[in-house]
Design a protein around this motif. Sequence first.
Motif, PDB file in Angstrom:
ATOM      1  N   GLN A 131      -5.841  -2.228  -5.212  1.00 36.31           N
ATOM      2  CA  GLN A 131      -5.752  -2.018  -3.772  1.00 36.31           C
ATOM      3  C   GLN A 131      -4.342  -1.723  -3.284  1.00 36.31           C
ATOM      4  OE1 GLN A 131      -7.673  -5.758  -2.666  1.00 36.31           O
ATOM      5  NE2 GLN A 131      -9.455  -4.600  -1.975  1.00 36.31           N
ATOM      6  N   GLY A 132      -3.402  -1.650  -4.182  1.00 31.40           N
ATOM      7  CA  GLY A 132      -2.037  -1.362  -3.775  1.00 31.40           C
ATOM      8  C   GLY A 132      -1.138  -1.178  -4.981  1.00 31.40           C
ATOM      9  N   ILE A 133       0.105  -0.804  -4.730  1.00 29.97           N
ATOM     10  CA  ILE A 133       1.077  -0.533  -5.784  1.00 29.97           C
ATOM     11  C   ILE A 133       2.042  -1.702  -5.883  1.00 29.97           C
ATOM     12  CG2 ILE A 133       2.994   0.957  -6.469  1.00 29.97           C
ATOM     13  CD1 ILE A 133       1.460   3.271  -5.163  1.00 29.97           C
ATOM     14  N   TRP A 134       2.317  -2.112  -7.095  1.00 32.39           N
ATOM     15  CA  TRP A 134       3.137  -3.288  -7.360  1.00 32.39           C
ATOM     16  C   TRP A 134       4.510  -2.901  -7.904  1.00 32.39           C
ATOM     17  CZ3 TRP A 134      -0.638  -6.741 -10.716  1.00 32.39           C
ATOM     18  CH2 TRP A 134      -1.757  -7.089  -9.946  1.00 32.39           C
ATOM     19  N   ALA A 135       5.479  -3.732  -7.565  1.00 29.63           N
ATOM     20  CA  ALA A 135       6.774  -3.806  -8.252  1.00 29.63           C
ATOM     21  C   ALA A 135       7.440  -2.451  -8.479  1.00 29.63           C
ATOM     22  CB  ALA A 135       6.602  -4.527  -9.587  1.00 29.63           C
ATOM     23  N   PRO A 136       7.734  -1.706  -7.401  1.00 28.62           N
ATOM     24  CA  PRO A 136       8.423  -0.430  -7.592  1.00 28.62           C
ATOM     25  C   PRO A 136       9.879  -0.644  -8.000  1.00 28.62           C
ATOM     26  CG  PRO A 136       8.276  -0.947  -5.255  1.00 28.62           C
ATOM     27  CD  PRO A 136       7.472  -2.000  -5.976  1.00 28.62           C
ATOM     28  N   ASP A 137      10.408   0.297  -8.764  1.00 24.37           N
ATOM     29  CA  ASP A 137      11.812   0.270  -9.176  1.00 24.37           C
ATOM     30  C   ASP A 137      12.468   1.549  -8.683  1.00 24.37           C
ATOM     31  OD1 ASP A 137      14.157  -0.649 -10.831  1.00 24.37           O
ATOM     32  OD2 ASP A 137      13.745   1.286 -11.779  1.00 24.37           O
TER      33      ASP A 137
ATOM     34  N   SER B 177       3.938   0.282 -10.575  1.00 24.62           N
ATOM     35  CA  SER B 177       2.862  -0.215 -11.436  1.00 24.62           C
ATOM     36  C   SER B 177       1.592  -0.452 -10.633  1.00 24.62           C
ATOM     37  CB  SER B 177       3.283  -1.493 -12.173  1.00 24.62           C
ATOM     38  OG  SER B 177       3.880  -2.425 -11.306  1.00 24.62           O
ATOM     39  N   VAL B 178       0.474  -0.300 -11.314  1.00 25.40           N
ATOM     40  CA  VAL B 178      -0.853  -0.463 -10.708  1.00 25.40           C
ATOM     41  C   VAL B 178      -1.676  -1.353 -11.626  1.00 25.40           C
ATOM     42  CG1 VAL B 178      -2.957   0.711  -9.986  1.00 25.40           C
ATOM     43  CG2 VAL B 178      -0.729   1.775  -9.552  1.00 25.40           C
TER      44      VAL B 178
ATOM     45  N   ARG C  43       0.850  -1.192   0.000  1.00 22.70           N
ATOM     46  CA  ARG C  43       0.000   0.000   0.000  1.00 22.70           C
ATOM     47  C   ARG C  43       0.885   1.240   0.000  1.00 22.70           C
ATOM     48  NH1 ARG C  43      -5.348  -0.455   1.704  1.00 22.70           N
ATOM     49  NH2 ARG C  43      -5.209   1.591   2.684  1.00 22.70           N
ATOM     50  N   GLY C  44       0.780   2.033  -1.063  1.00 24.91           N
ATOM     51  CA  GLY C  44       1.549   3.268  -1.144  1.00 24.91           C
ATOM     52  C   GLY C  44       3.028   3.104  -1.393  1.00 24.91           C
TER      53      GLY C  44
ATOM     54  N   PHE D 114       3.573   6.959  -0.897  1.00 26.52           N
ATOM     55  CA  PHE D 114       2.271   7.615  -0.960  1.00 26.52           C
ATOM     56  C   PHE D 114       1.503   7.361   0.330  1.00 26.52           C
ATOM     57  CE2 PHE D 114       3.315   6.517  -5.390  1.00 26.52           C
ATOM     58  CZ  PHE D 114       3.281   7.783  -5.961  1.00 26.52           C
ATOM     59  N   GLU D 115       0.802   8.375   0.826  1.00 27.98           N
ATOM     60  CA  GLU D 115      -0.017   8.204   2.021  1.00 27.98           C
ATOM     61  C   GLU D 115      -1.195   7.291   1.746  1.00 27.98           C
ATOM     62  OE1 GLU D 115      -1.155  11.919   3.662  1.00 27.98           O
ATOM     63  OE2 GLU D 115       0.920  12.585   4.027  1.00 27.98           O
ATOM     64  N   GLN D 116      -1.746   7.369   0.546  1.00 30.94           N
ATOM     65  CA  GLN D 116      -2.875   6.520   0.203  1.00 30.94           C
ATOM     66  C   GLN D 116      -2.383   5.256  -0.482  1.00 30.94           C
ATOM     67  OE1 GLN D 116      -3.600  10.094  -2.703  1.00 30.94           O
ATOM     68  NE2 GLN D 116      -5.291   8.687  -2.886  1.00 30.94           N
ATOM     69  N   ALA D 117      -3.243   4.258  -0.527  1.00 32.94           N
ATOM     70  CA  ALA D 117      -2.840   2.972  -1.084  1.00 32.94           C
ATOM     71  C   ALA D 117      -2.390   3.101  -2.527  1.00 32.94           C
ATOM     72  CB  ALA D 117      -3.989   1.968  -0.979  1.00 32.94           C
ATOM     73  N   VAL D 118      -3.105   3.907  -3.310  1.00 32.75           N
ATOM     74  CA  VAL D 118      -2.836   4.102  -4.734  1.00 32.75           C
ATOM     75  C   VAL D 118      -3.133   5.563  -5.056  1.00 32.75           C
ATOM     76  CG1 VAL D 118      -3.497   3.424  -7.074  1.00 32.75           C
ATOM     77  CG2 VAL D 118      -3.480   1.720  -5.259  1.00 32.75           C
ATOM     78  N   PRO D 119      -2.325   6.249  -5.847  1.00 30.42           N
ATOM     79  CA  PRO D 119      -2.649   7.631  -6.226  1.00 30.42           C
ATOM     80  C   PRO D 119      -4.013   7.722  -6.903  1.00 30.42           C
ATOM     81  CG  PRO D 119      -0.402   7.082  -6.853  1.00 30.42           C
ATOM     82  CD  PRO D 119      -1.047   5.803  -6.415  1.00 30.42           C
TER      83      PRO D 119
END
Length: 335
Positions: free
Chosen positions: A93-99, A112-113, A57-58, A77-82
């Motif tokens: 419901q959340g953010i995936w695979a940040p680089d 990615s979302v 989340r975030g 991010f404060e919220q789960a997804v922008p």
Amino acid sequence: MTHLPQCFSALSLLLCVPAIALAQPREGLLTGAPDPTAVATKNQAGETVYYVAATGRGVQLLRSTDLVRWEPAGRVFEQAVPDWAQREVPGTQGIWAPDLSYHDGLYYLYYSVSTFGSQRSVIGLAVNRTLDSASPDYKWQDRGKVLESSADTSDFNAIDPALLVDEQDRWLLFWGSHWSGLKMVEVDPATGKPRPGAKVQPVAARPDTKSHAIEAPFVIFHGGYYYLFVSWDGCCDGAKSTYKVTVGRSRTATGPYVDAAGKPMLEGGGTLVLQSDERWRGPGHNGVVTSGALQYMVHHTYDMQNLEAQRILQVRPLTWTGDGWPRVGQPVAQP
């Protein structure tokens, strides 16, 4: 495309960072520390500090000074997804695979979302001048959408981004999961988004498999070659996970990449780097962090002795064979 892939990773040391369990099509999609990437930086005392960004989340951030003991370091991010991404991909419901990487005075975090098994996906970008949340310069700025995919417009899935700045100072973004495989496009350093008119190029695929199960590209330069790490097979099935890491290399960042046997990665090639054993199941979605003369692979895995922890963070030393292929050691563990 008419098929539905079996599993997406977009969705890692012996540490489980607590996370909120969410109702997901696949249990544990956002818990633990899946899909990690890492950077090494220095604090004001000159001490090396490692940061990991992971699915959650975030986007969850972790911090360590020894690669063994980790602590939460906030969220991007404060919220789960922008809001913009929630509108683009309803139901996420959340953010995936940040680089996470550092270039020209900024930390770049591509993310990615999506929703499980869907081709409707977006990749976004946030930047920050520092990762130290106590600094007055600490502020994430979301630059919004970079790429998108859908069943109507794309033959790829826009998740699992990874940025490479090559030896010619070209900025290249890699991404992809299942469907027609992994892609790459040149991006503008001023924006972090694709250059106008830049063509999307294929870099790896598994056309000889029913599931087309390839994802999570990550590219590094070593000894005159670019190495493309990818993850194969099923990421998210606990003890039954078949995830593994393979690699190919090329003299140029844009490919073609081939494995140690000379098989092109666009034709299903890949030299095995890491796979399951009796204790660790489904290791994959790796990044590589360099600190001085040392390199480490960060990835997620399931611990057969603690499956409830979901996909945990794991760190392994990375070395190179005499003929120039990567080799990983045993997991870094508590002393």
